[in-house]
Design a protein around this motif. Structure first.
Motif, PDB file in Angstrom:
ATOM      1  N   LYS A  87       0.842  -1.198   0.000  1.00 27.85           N
ATOM      2  CA  LYS A  87       0.000   0.000   0.000  1.00 27.85           C
ATOM      3  C   LYS A  87       0.874   1.244   0.000  1.00 27.85           C
ATOM      4  N   LEU A  88       1.894   1.235   0.844  1.00 23.57           N
ATOM      5  CA  LEU A  88       2.797   2.386   0.872  1.00 23.57           C
ATOM      6  C   LEU A  88       3.435   2.598  -0.497  1.00 23.57           C
ATOM      7  N   LEU A  90       2.348   1.992  -3.443  1.00 28.39           N
ATOM      8  CA  LEU A  90       1.522   2.598  -4.487  1.00 28.39           C
ATOM      9  C   LEU A  90       1.101   4.019  -4.144  1.00 28.39           C
ATOM     10  N   THR A  91       1.518   4.507  -3.020  1.00 24.29           N
ATOM     11  CA  THR A  91       1.386   5.943  -2.785  1.00 24.29           C
ATOM     12  C   THR A  91       2.564   6.663  -3.436  1.00 24.29           C
ATOM     13  N   THR A 122       3.087  11.053   4.887  1.00 22.19           N
ATOM     14  CA  THR A 122       2.635  10.211   3.776  1.00 22.19           C
ATOM     15  C   THR A 122       1.162  10.462   3.478  1.00 22.19           C
ATOM     16  N   VAL A 126      -0.623  11.542   0.026  1.00 22.08           N
ATOM     17  CA  VAL A 126      -1.709  10.799  -0.613  1.00 22.08           C
ATOM     18  C   VAL A 126      -2.852  11.741  -0.951  1.00 22.08           C
ATOM     19  N   ARG A 129      -1.917  13.685  -3.960  1.00 22.40           N
ATOM     20  CA  ARG A 129      -1.985  12.845  -5.167  1.00 22.40           C
ATOM     21  C   ARG A 129      -3.427  12.712  -5.617  1.00 22.40           C
TER      22      ARG A 129
ATOM     23  N   LEU B  90       1.605  12.338 -14.361  1.00 21.10           N
ATOM     24  CA  LEU B  90       1.351  12.038 -12.951  1.00 21.10           C
ATOM     25  C   LEU B  90       0.203  11.063 -12.750  1.00 21.10           C
ATOM     26  N   ARG B 129      -6.559   4.218  -9.594  1.00 19.55           N
ATOM     27  CA  ARG B 129      -5.519   4.787  -8.729  1.00 19.55           C
ATOM     28  C   ARG B 129      -6.157   5.516  -7.551  1.00 19.55           C
ATOM     29  N   GLU B 132      -7.433   3.052  -5.082  1.00 20.32           N
ATOM     30  CA  GLU B 132      -6.320   2.468  -4.331  1.00 20.32           C
ATOM     31  C   GLU B 132      -5.816   3.435  -3.265  1.00 20.32           C
ATOM     32  N   LEU B 133      -5.702   4.693  -3.664  1.00 22.45           N
ATOM     33  CA  LEU B 133      -5.180   5.684  -2.733  1.00 22.45           C
ATOM     34  C   LEU B 133      -6.123   5.881  -1.554  1.00 22.45           C
ATOM     35  N   THR B 136      -5.552   3.100   0.767  1.00 21.88           N
ATOM     36  CA  THR B 136      -4.318   3.330   1.502  1.00 21.88           C
ATOM     37  C   THR B 136      -4.535   4.358   2.594  1.00 21.88           C
ATOM     38  N   LEU B 137      -5.308   5.367   2.248  1.00 23.17           N
ATOM     39  CA  LEU B 137      -5.606   6.425   3.208  1.00 23.17           C
ATOM     40  C   LEU B 137      -6.281   5.834   4.442  1.00 23.17           C
ATOM     41  N   VAL B 139      -5.990   2.804   5.602  1.00 23.91           N
ATOM     42  CA  VAL B 139      -4.975   2.075   6.367  1.00 23.91           C
ATOM     43  C   VAL B 139      -4.120   3.051   7.168  1.00 23.91           C
ATOM     44  N   LEU B 140      -3.677   4.106   6.500  1.00 27.97           N
ATOM     45  CA  LEU B 140      -2.844   5.097   7.176  1.00 27.97           C
ATOM     46  C   LEU B 140      -3.576   5.692   8.370  1.00 27.97           C
TER      47      LEU B 140
END
Lengths: 154, 154
Positions: A87-88, A90-91, A122, A126, A129, B90, B129, B132-133, B136-137, B139-140
């Motif tokens: 996961k990290l 793909l950030t 991070t 994100v 992004r 990007l 994307r 996915e982000l 991830t967010l 999880v973070l």
DNA sequence: TATGGGGTTGGAGTGCACTCCAAGCAAGCG
DNA sequence: CGCTTGCTTGGAGTGCACTCCAACCCCATA
């Protein structure tokens, strides 16, 4: 658990890594029966065996244990860690930074603060992004609708 | 337009590229006065001069014109194109694919369909994307809140 | 016992996207 | 005139993240 005879101290030393990322993921085998070969991990994670060994070499893995013949045996904890690392990745976080985070985990609870800071920065990345991608999406949509209009005849 | 003395045919060949990406961007100089040196473009786009020249070499630019001494003179259209290219970058689109798109633009209107397909597939990638982000967010955030809780004492 | 399929290693190789270099030219200035 | 600044070129170099290789080991099955 024959292979998994870790002392409580052992567990305490390596546990904090994933303490809070478990919820939405089911492991292929229950804790206690979790001893995966490298090719099983390849199948579960989608990473290659090369990459798994490479991650270990550069210090991105929290010490994978071995069978009596020296082959890698991954645990559920390792799977969770790989999940998180993926996961990290793909950030867009560079591998070097993830190694840094792995080091902090190895150093124990005293690094909680620094870890949080790293994750928060991070998190900001994100969010940026995502905003950029939204922006791009808008541009794409404008162009697409242009082509859709002009291109109906062809 | 002194520098821009292109024939109607010329314009038709190079224009469709950015026809629909202008709205949210203001150019440093009005059309007609738009003749930027490479270092001005560096300042406006954030790309390096190296990269600008490299983009041209690999066919990612739609023919930049030159001063009488052979120096590059970029137009507003070039700036728009670079803007678009940067957005595509990007999203993670490989440079080779962007070159492909640039080729399609050079080939003219007959490639509208293919261009639209390319952009639509890119659009799907962007949506993935973003998803996915977000993941991830989540999880973070879980990890961060864990560290925030445990780390308050430090 | 041979064979096949998995695993191991350090080090070298790959592909991408730049990034830099050396050598040179042209214009402007004191 | 000499100097600086800014630009030109082809080709070589860089950094990242893998990716592959050769040579080897171990074990289960025919």
């Amino acid at each position: 658990m024959t292979v998994m005879q870790t002392t409580p101290a052992d567990t305490a030393r390596t546990a904090p890594a994933d303490i809070c990322s478990a919820p939405p993921r089911r492991h292929p085998r229950a804790d206690g029966q979790d001893s995966y070969t490298i090719s099983e991990v390849v199948a579960f994670t989608g990473l290659t065996a090369h990459t798994l060994r490479w991650y270990e070499r550069i210090g991105l893995m929290p010490h994978v244990d071995r069978s009596h013949t020296g082959q890698r045996r991954y645990s559920n904890r390792d799977l969770d860690w790989l999940d998180f690392v993926t996961k990290l990745r793909l950030t867009g976080m560079p591998v070097a930074d993830m190694v840094r985070y792995a080091e902090l985990v190895r150093e124990g609870e005293s690094t909680y603060g620094e870890r949080r800071e790293l994750l928060e920065s991070t998190r900001r990345d994100v969010l940026n992004r995502i905003a950029e991608l939204r922006d791009t999406l808008a541009v794409l949509d404008r162009k697409i609708s242009f082509y859709a209009m002009e291109g109906t005849t062809r």
